[in-house]
Motif scaffolding. Structure first.
Motif, PDB file in Angstrom:
ATOM      1  N   GLY A 212       7.616   4.136  -2.776  1.00  0.00           N
ATOM      2  CA  GLY A 212       6.696   4.894  -1.945  1.00  0.00           C
ATOM      3  C   GLY A 212       7.336   6.083  -1.262  1.00  0.00           C
ATOM      4  N   HIS A 213       8.628   6.366  -1.528  1.00  0.00           N
ATOM      5  CA  HIS A 213       9.307   7.508  -0.929  1.00  0.00           C
ATOM      6  C   HIS A 213       8.929   8.777  -1.687  1.00  0.00           C
ATOM      7  CE1 HIS A 213      12.630   5.569   1.645  1.00  0.00           C
ATOM      8  NE2 HIS A 213      11.711   4.666   1.404  1.00  0.00           N
ATOM      9  N   GLU A 214       8.397   9.754  -0.976  1.00  0.00           N
ATOM     10  CA  GLU A 214       7.951  10.978  -1.640  1.00  0.00           C
ATOM     11  C   GLU A 214       9.107  11.682  -2.338  1.00  0.00           C
ATOM     12  OE1 GLU A 214       5.661  15.173  -0.548  1.00  0.00           O
ATOM     13  OE2 GLU A 214       5.860  13.577   0.948  1.00  0.00           O
ATOM     14  N   LEU A 216      11.666  10.376  -3.664  1.00  0.00           N
ATOM     15  CA  LEU A 216      12.021   9.641  -4.875  1.00  0.00           C
ATOM     16  C   LEU A 216      10.945   9.790  -5.946  1.00  0.00           C
ATOM     17  CD1 LEU A 216      13.478   6.357  -3.354  1.00  0.00           C
ATOM     18  CD2 LEU A 216      14.748   8.200  -4.444  1.00  0.00           C
ATOM     19  N   LEU A 217       9.691   9.811  -5.536  1.00  0.00           N
ATOM     20  CA  LEU A 217       8.605   9.924  -6.507  1.00  0.00           C
ATOM     21  C   LEU A 217       8.656  11.253  -7.257  1.00  0.00           C
ATOM     22  CD1 LEU A 217       5.653   8.393  -4.454  1.00  0.00           C
ATOM     23  CD2 LEU A 217       6.733   7.423  -6.477  1.00  0.00           C
ATOM     24  N   ARG A 218       9.254  12.281  -6.639  1.00  0.00           N
ATOM     25  CA  ARG A 218       9.377  13.565  -7.327  1.00  0.00           C
ATOM     26  C   ARG A 218      10.323  13.475  -8.523  1.00  0.00           C
ATOM     27  NH1 ARG A 218       9.512  15.929  -1.977  1.00  0.00           N
ATOM     28  NH2 ARG A 218      11.782  16.111  -2.144  1.00  0.00           N
ATOM     29  N   ARG A 219      11.119  12.435  -8.571  1.00  0.00           N
ATOM     30  CA  ARG A 219      12.090  12.291  -9.657  1.00  0.00           C
ATOM     31  C   ARG A 219      11.547  11.436 -10.799  1.00  0.00           C
ATOM     32  NH1 ARG A 219      17.541  12.639  -6.678  1.00  0.00           N
ATOM     33  NH2 ARG A 219      18.398  12.002  -8.684  1.00  0.00           N
ATOM     34  N   GLU A 220      10.290  11.034 -10.698  1.00  0.00           N
ATOM     35  CA  GLU A 220       9.737  10.078 -11.646  1.00  0.00           C
ATOM     36  C   GLU A 220       9.826  10.561 -13.095  1.00  0.00           C
ATOM     37  OE1 GLU A 220       6.215   6.820 -10.800  1.00  0.00           O
ATOM     38  OE2 GLU A 220       5.934   8.909 -10.221  1.00  0.00           O
ATOM     39  N   GLN A 221       9.492  11.829 -13.324  1.00  0.00           N
ATOM     40  CA  GLN A 221       9.498  12.331 -14.688  1.00  0.00           C
ATOM     41  C   GLN A 221      10.909  12.368 -15.271  1.00  0.00           C
ATOM     42  OE1 GLN A 221       6.735  12.931 -16.622  1.00  0.00           O
ATOM     43  NE2 GLN A 221       8.307  12.993 -18.212  1.00  0.00           N
ATOM     44  N   GLU A 563      -7.941  -0.815  -2.436  1.00  0.00           N
ATOM     45  CA  GLU A 563      -7.596   0.468  -1.812  1.00  0.00           C
ATOM     46  C   GLU A 563      -6.222   0.405  -1.175  1.00  0.00           C
ATOM     47  OE1 GLU A 563     -11.930   2.374  -0.601  1.00  0.00           O
ATOM     48  OE2 GLU A 563     -10.937   1.021   0.810  1.00  0.00           O
ATOM     49  N   GLU A 564      -5.877  -0.739  -0.611  1.00  0.00           N
ATOM     50  CA  GLU A 564      -4.561  -0.902   0.008  1.00  0.00           C
ATOM     51  C   GLU A 564      -3.452  -0.814  -1.039  1.00  0.00           C
ATOM     52  OE1 GLU A 564      -1.941  -1.556   3.243  1.00  0.00           O
ATOM     53  OE2 GLU A 564      -4.065  -1.070   3.163  1.00  0.00           O
ATOM     54  N   MET A 565      -3.703  -1.354  -2.231  1.00  0.00           N
ATOM     55  CA  MET A 565      -2.709  -1.321  -3.309  1.00  0.00           C
ATOM     56  C   MET A 565      -2.793  -0.028  -4.125  1.00  0.00           C
ATOM     57  SD  MET A 565      -3.432  -5.243  -4.549  1.00  0.00           S
ATOM     58  CE  MET A 565      -2.322  -5.225  -5.951  1.00  0.00           C
ATOM     59  N   GLY A 566      -3.879   0.722  -3.956  1.00  0.00           N
ATOM     60  CA  GLY A 566      -4.119   1.881  -4.803  1.00  0.00           C
ATOM     61  C   GLY A 566      -3.195   3.046  -4.570  1.00  0.00           C
ATOM     62  N   TRP A 567      -2.531   3.109  -3.419  1.00  0.00           N
ATOM     63  CA  TRP A 567      -1.637   4.242  -3.181  1.00  0.00           C
ATOM     64  C   TRP A 567      -0.450   4.208  -4.130  1.00  0.00           C
ATOM     65  CZ3 TRP A 567       3.515   3.685  -1.830  1.00  0.00           C
ATOM     66  CH2 TRP A 567       3.925   2.424  -1.426  1.00  0.00           C
ATOM     67  N   LYS A 568      -0.094   3.014  -4.630  1.00  0.00           N
ATOM     68  CA  LYS A 568       1.000   2.904  -5.599  1.00  0.00           C
ATOM     69  C   LYS A 568       0.497   2.931  -7.030  1.00  0.00           C
ATOM     70  CE  LYS A 568       2.825  -0.900  -3.986  1.00  0.00           C
ATOM     71  NZ  LYS A 568       3.690  -2.066  -3.724  1.00  0.00           N
ATOM     72  N   PHE A 569      -0.711   2.378  -7.253  1.00  0.00           N
ATOM     73  CA  PHE A 569      -1.238   2.227  -8.606  1.00  0.00           C
ATOM     74  C   PHE A 569      -2.591   2.932  -8.699  1.00  0.00           C
ATOM     75  CE2 PHE A 569       0.953  -1.995  -7.851  1.00  0.00           C
ATOM     76  CZ  PHE A 569       2.158  -1.579  -8.414  1.00  0.00           C
ATOM     77  N   PRO A 570      -2.637   4.123  -9.256  1.00  0.00           N
ATOM     78  CA  PRO A 570      -3.926   4.840  -9.359  1.00  0.00           C
ATOM     79  C   PRO A 570      -5.005   4.046 -10.070  1.00  0.00           C
ATOM     80  CG  PRO A 570      -2.096   6.317  -9.841  1.00  0.00           C
ATOM     81  CD  PRO A 570      -1.504   4.946  -9.703  1.00  0.00           C
ATOM     82  N   LEU A 571      -4.626   3.157 -10.996  1.00  0.00           N
ATOM     83  CA  LEU A 571      -5.630   2.348 -11.675  1.00  0.00           C
ATOM     84  C   LEU A 571      -6.390   1.478 -10.685  1.00  0.00           C
ATOM     85  CD1 LEU A 571      -6.943   1.273 -14.276  1.00  0.00           C
ATOM     86  CD2 LEU A 571      -5.115  -0.424 -14.392  1.00  0.00           C
ATOM     87  N   LEU A 572      -5.675   0.901  -9.715  1.00  0.00           N
ATOM     88  CA  LEU A 572      -6.336   0.047  -8.728  1.00  0.00           C
ATOM     89  C   LEU A 572      -7.240   0.880  -7.823  1.00  0.00           C
ATOM     90  CD1 LEU A 572      -3.489  -2.421  -7.726  1.00  0.00           C
ATOM     91  CD2 LEU A 572      -4.947  -2.379  -9.738  1.00  0.00           C
TER      92      LEU A 572
END
Length: 598
Positions: A212-214, A216-221, A563-572
């Protein structure tokens, strides 16, 4: 009659235009240009829709910029098509890559930041280097190199990322024994194994998502590239263990892509994982028919490995659990995506599963642990209608989770054969009745939901997902008949309420680490509950109408959890929005609805 530009008088016929002063269009066509601006005579005669472009005192023209871009692209295409003519990239030399560390040094799960120094609150923030800074190794890393981010990242960040993944490892289908996996991280063979490098980088892709660290998420690709590049050639190996690592990496990637809404890529990697499993004959581990099949000439390069691990229970346990992980992935996500399961479990195609049910690692660790042999593992479970037979070892939490996946897919597939305007055949009714009995026997054998509080987090989460899949299997089987058959309606409603009871007994901290496929089951449950609430609100009985508020409250609970879990998983988040739209379309005119905080 031609019209001439009068903004600037063209030079007389005796005058000659200086070299380089003609417009770009005339120079290309080798026409005599009079240099008039904004449009010369030649371009006026051709009714050019644009003013002329001149190179003098204008810098680079738009056409020149486009030409430069085309040249760059052509050069890049040539380099890609002829890699041998391109100078090799500069690779980083990591001094600490060859050093050995103990598991205690690798990760400390008791610390707040997965092994960082708690006395220094800035340790983690200092360790996280944005990917666009010069000090980040990702900018100069050759992504086709089979190195891992474990070799490139700083120790605090490695520990932090690994801790994020291990909290959810079982729910994400990680099949390897944790202590053995941690040993492989520092193994010298890791540097030469593309499959292991791909698996480790797949773990880090998940770690970024779960952190959930922004920053770190920028390094995903970049991390994804670190999986895909070595994975492309990971199967070019003579080491059997590499095939298991590649299969594990493919399954982790598949679930990741499903969760972020990239379904086509998810299906591709899920199919790759299943192809590896079948090609390596992991569905035939411990098969009592192994020799018959080999004598028929169907021999895999990994047959000897599958036979050898039988005598090493822990290794065999990893391979067995890895296969069933892929089976779970194939069965559950084929339902979620509305597609056909690629693995048929059919004797006609030699894909019948003979591999024994998965056990917990503590069972494989026992001194007297023995890998049982047999055949038709799943088919016998279905034929016996979910009842235990003598010698059956399929009562572990992992095995029950696999059985739930099998029932979930089988119920969906069978109900899909029914056509509303066609009478049900005797064969269909017989199979339908038998499968209903199997689901009923299976769900009644599950641990009571009020025992969740006494389980470990891992077993509680396993059991919860099993409950959801088991009860929703009954919904999948009967939902097509619910509108016209009272008994089917009641069975669906009872199954939905049993699923809600399981949600009520789960601890709040567990929702952060749940398997993402539960969103599919919650959507089915919510549809059943909303159908019941609709009937209640239309009832003339005031007390029944009041009960509808309680049913809608249960729907709101599932929406809030998604919705609570959706911030990590767009599918949810997508499923939450779908459920909310359905709820609002049905009930907003009747009741004001607010989703409570979970």
């Amino acid at each position: 009659m031609a019209q001439y530009n009068t903004t600037e008088v063209p030079p007389s016929s005796g005058d000659s235009l200086l070299r380089g002063k003609a417009c770009i269009s005339c120079r290309r066509r080798k026409l005599r240009c009079n240099g008039a601006r904004p449009t010369c005579d030649q371009c006026l005669r051709r009714a050019s829709p644009q003013d002329c472009e001149y190179t003098d005192k204008q810098g680079r023209t738009y056409m020149e910029v486009l030409e430069e871009r085309i040249k760059r692209l052509q050069t890049r295409i040539h380099d890609l098509e002829n890699p041998s003519t391109v100078a090799p990239p500069v690779r980083l030399q990591i001094p600490q890559a060859g050093t050995s560390r103990t598991r205690a040094q690798i990760i400390n799960l008791d610390s707040d930041e997965g092994g960082t120094n708690n006395n220094d609150s800035n340790t983690e923030s200092a360790a996280v280097t944005p990917p666009d800074t010069p000090s980040s190794p990702l900018n100069s890393m050759d992504m086709s190199y089979s190195a891992t981010f474990w070799q490139l990242e700083s120790p605090p960040r490695r520990q932090f990322l690994l801790a994020q993944f291990l909290k959810s490892a079982n729910q994400l289908g990680f099949a390897l024994k944790i202590d053995r996996f941690l040993d492989t991280i520092t193994s010298p063979t890791l540097e030469s194994s593309k499959a292991r490098a791909a698996m480790l980088n797949a773990i880090y892709v998940w770690s970024l998502r779960l952190s959930g660290h922004e920053s770190l998420l920028r390094r995903e690709q970049a991390y994804l590239n670190g999986v895909l590049c070595p994975l492309a050639s990971a199967l070019d190996s003579s080491v059997p263990e590499d095939f298991v690592c590649a299969m594990q990496a493919e399954s982790l990637l598949a679930i990741y892509f499903f969760c972020v809404g990239r379904f086509l890529e998810g299906r591709h990697h899920g199919s790759a994982a299943m192809s590896i499993a079948v090609s390596c004959r992991l569905h035939k581990i411990g098969s009592s028919r192994q020799n018959v099949i080999q004598n028929a000439g169907v021999v895999s390069v990994c047959d000897s490995y599958a036979e050898s691990v039988i005598h090493e229970p822990v290794k065999a346990g990893e391979v067995i659990r890895a296969f069933w992980t892929v089976f779970n992935l194939n069965r559950c996500w084929s339902v979620a995506l509305g597609s056909v399961a690629e693995f048929s479990d059919d004797w006609l195609t030699t894909t019948e599963i003979d591999t024994p049910w998965p056990l917990e690692f503590e069972d494989y660790d026992k001194e007297d642990a023995v890998i049982e042999t047999g055949m038709q593992t799943v088919l016998k479970f279905i034929i016996n209608q979910g009842r235990s037979v003598e010698g059956d070892r399929g009562n572990s939490f992992s095995a029950m989770r696999v059985k739930a996946s099998a029932l979930f897919e089988r119920a969906t597939r069978l109900s899909g054969k029914h056509k509303p305007d066609t009478p049900r055949s005797d064969n269909f009714l017989s199979e339908h009745k038998s499968l209903e009995a199997t689901i009923s026997n299976f769900t009644s054998s599950l641990p009571a939901v009020n025992s969740f509080a006494y389980m470990t987090a891992e077993k509680r989460q396993y059991s919860f997902v099993t409950h959801c899949l088991g009860h929703v299997s009954m919904i999948q089987l009967h939902n097509v008949f619910a509108d016209s058959d009272e008994r089917s309606y009641r069975l669906c409603l009872d199954a939905a309420r049993s699923s809600m009871q399981a949600i009520e007994h789960l601890l709040m901290e567990d929702f952060e680490y749940l398997e993402p496929v539960v969103a599919v089951t919650w959507l089915a449950v919510s549809r059943v509950l909303m159908r019941e609430a609709t009937h209640m609100l239309l009832s003339p009985d005031i007390s029944v109408m009041a009960d509808a508020v309680g049913v809608l409250s249960e729907v709101n609970t599932t929406i809030a959890l998604l919705e609570e879990m959706g911030w990590k998983f767009p599918l949810l988040a997508y499923h939450a929005a779908t459920m909310k739209d359905l709820r609002d379309s049905l009930f907003t005119p009747m009741l004001p609805l607010e989703a409570p905080n979970p």
